[in-house]
Design an enzyme around this catalytic site. Structure first.
Site, short mmCIF file in Angstrom:
data_model
loop_
_atom_site.label_atom_id
_atom_site.label_comp_id
_atom_site.label_asym_id
_atom_site.label_seq_id
_atom_site.Cartn_x
_atom_site.Cartn_y
_atom_site.Cartn_z
N ASP A 144 12.47 -26.83 -1.76
CA ASP A 144 13.45 -27.89 -2.01
C ASP A 144 12.81 -29.07 -2.73
OD1 ASP A 144 15.62 -29.51 -2.04
OD2 ASP A 144 15.86 -29.65 0.13
N ASP A 149 17.52 -30.28 -9.14
CA ASP A 149 17.38 -30.02 -7.71
C ASP A 149 17.33 -28.53 -7.42
OD1 ASP A 149 17.35 -30.33 -4.94
OD2 ASP A 149 19.53 -30.49 -4.80
#
Length: 457
Positions: free
Chosen positions: A139, A333
């Site tokens: 992440d 992201d």
């Protein structure tokens, strides 16, 4: 406790400010990181792809350690989790709501991480001595690394029972984080549910080459109702932590700054293969400079912002309006799945997609309504998907064909345009991991630039 609250619980962290800063006056966190040849690979034997670096696998592909398959129900669940993550990110960026933190020194604030989302891409990271490996979601939208664990809060300590849990008391290199025991946190939500955890310090093994002693991460107690967090054991946070952030020293980039120079590269695979993450000089070697890059924009938010100028689908080029309100641009992201675009941009691109696919029968939109332009392409396995280019400042990126569409039924009966319209115009534009597939993404934080080129995954 609701599922969404349980997922949010991992990310909202409260710590002791006074002891935190008094510790920093005496010691830099994790700067003693060293290179250790571990010589072990923890990828499934049947998994094809690179054998070096930190291997990245798709949670629903043949390389998945859990053996999960992407059914239509799973595809729908991924999009629902993704929508919740995007909402949480925008809520924190625009302060649409506040979530109170319970305990001494309570404050209403937003702290990394937000919702972990679908956690589609997993890496195997070792914790403790002897090393125990866990599957963490990769992440770049979070900077705190955490793993589900069973802390020892009273005597006798719990006996190790679950392989998916880290037991600090079983590691000879474990110790309390600098501000323990006041680093304990408790999170209370609007539905009165609670979750908690504690920061700990232990050896962490990343890939085949690096063991990092005295690494600080979050030992998060698993929620008894929601269980195994979708077969991921936690998060490897590669997100950006600004120097002004109270918790910046807990980021992986900061703790390993002397070792990796705050540089890393990842290639996210399609579901049928494996990818990789490299750090430091190995990132520069394995993700060689293509000659162009796009700047990473300054921002007080803990995300990687870039300037997305336009998008081309087939022969149609659509300009992307500049950021509105206080938004500095577009977020890159790896934790978000689907790219979210301004309504005007999405409308023009989806209409062009419809025009290009008009000879094929339409299919139902995704169950959650996120993906709207869908077609039944059964028998069209060799169909050429329209080419797509993302035009960033100073950099054009050609997307892989797998990044343009989304298979809702894991076959060709529901093939959708893999982009979504933002729910609110003031929301940020987000480039999700589905559009990052098969690309080398090199994040050079000191030089504030992002290099993107064809990957080898």
């Amino acid at each position: 406790m609701t599922g969404s609250s349980a997922l949010m619980a991992i990310g909202h962290i409260f710590m002791c400010y006074t002891l935190f800063f008094s510790f920093h006056a005496n010691k830099a966190l994790g700067y003693g990181a060293t290179v250790v040849e571990s010589g072990k690979s923890h990828a499934p034997p049947s998994c094809s792809g690179t054998t070096t670096g930190l291997r990245v696998v798709h949670k629903y592909g043949p390389c998945s350690p859990s053996g999960l398959k992407k059914t239509s129900a799973v595809a729908s669940q991924i999009l629902v989790q993704d929508k919740l993550r995007v909402r949480a990110m925008n809520s924190r960026l625009h302060n649409r709501r506040t979530i109170g933190l319970e305990g001494e020194g309570t404050t209403d604030t937003y702290l990394q991480n937000d919702l972990p989302g679908a956690g589609n891409f997993l890496v195997s990271v070792g914790f403790g001595t002897p090393l125990q490996y866990f599957n963490l979601a990769l992440d770049t939208g979070s900077y705190v690394t955490w793993v589900q664990c069973e802390p020892c809060t009273e005597s006798p300590c719990p006996q190790q029972q679950k392989a998916s849990l880290y037991y600090p008391s079983f590691s000879s290199t474990y110790s309390n984080a600098p501000c323990s025991p006041w680093c304990n946190y408790t999170q209370t939500y609007m539905d009165e549910s609670k979750s908690g955890g504690v920061f700990v310090l232990d050896t962490v093994s990343i890939g085949q080459d690096y063991q990092i002693p005295e690494f600080i991460f979050l030992c998060a107690e698993p929620d008894k109702e929601t269980g195994d967090f979708g077969k991921a054991d936690g998060i490897l946070g590669l997100g950006l932590a600004s120097f002004g952030d109270d918790f910046a020293s807990y980021s992986l980039a900061t703790q390993t700054a002397n070792l990796f120079g705050r540089v890393f590269c990842h290639c996210l695979p399609s579901s049928g293969n494996s990818g990789y993450v490299y750090f430091g000089e190995k990132a520069r070697e394995q993700c060689p400079f293509s000659g162009t890059y796009t700047p990473l924009l300054d921002s007080d938010a803990n995300y990687y912002f870039v300037n997305l100028i336009a998008i081309t689908l087939g022969q149609k080029k659509v300009e992307v309006p500049s950021g509105i309100f206080s938004s500095p641009g577009t977020i890159i992201d790896s934790g978000t799945v689907i790219t979210h675009l301004p309504s005007s941009v999405y409308s023009e691109l989806s209409q062009e997609f419809d025009r290009l696919m008009s000879e094929f029968p339409p299919a139902n939109p995704s169950d959650d309504g996120v993906l709207k332009a869908c077609y039944n392409l059964v028998g069209q396995d060799n169909l050429a998907i329209p080419e797509m280019v993302l035009h960033f400042e100073n950099l054009d990126v050609n997307l892989d064909q797998t990044a343009v569409t989304w298979k809702g039924n894991n076959d060709m009966s529901q093939v959708c345009f893999a982009f979504a319209e933002k729910e609110n115009e003031e929301d940020v534009t987000i480039i999700g991991n589905h559009q990052q597939q098969k690309l080398n993404m090199l994040f050079n934080i000191p030089d504030q630039r992002l290099e993107i080129g064809p990957g080898n995954c």
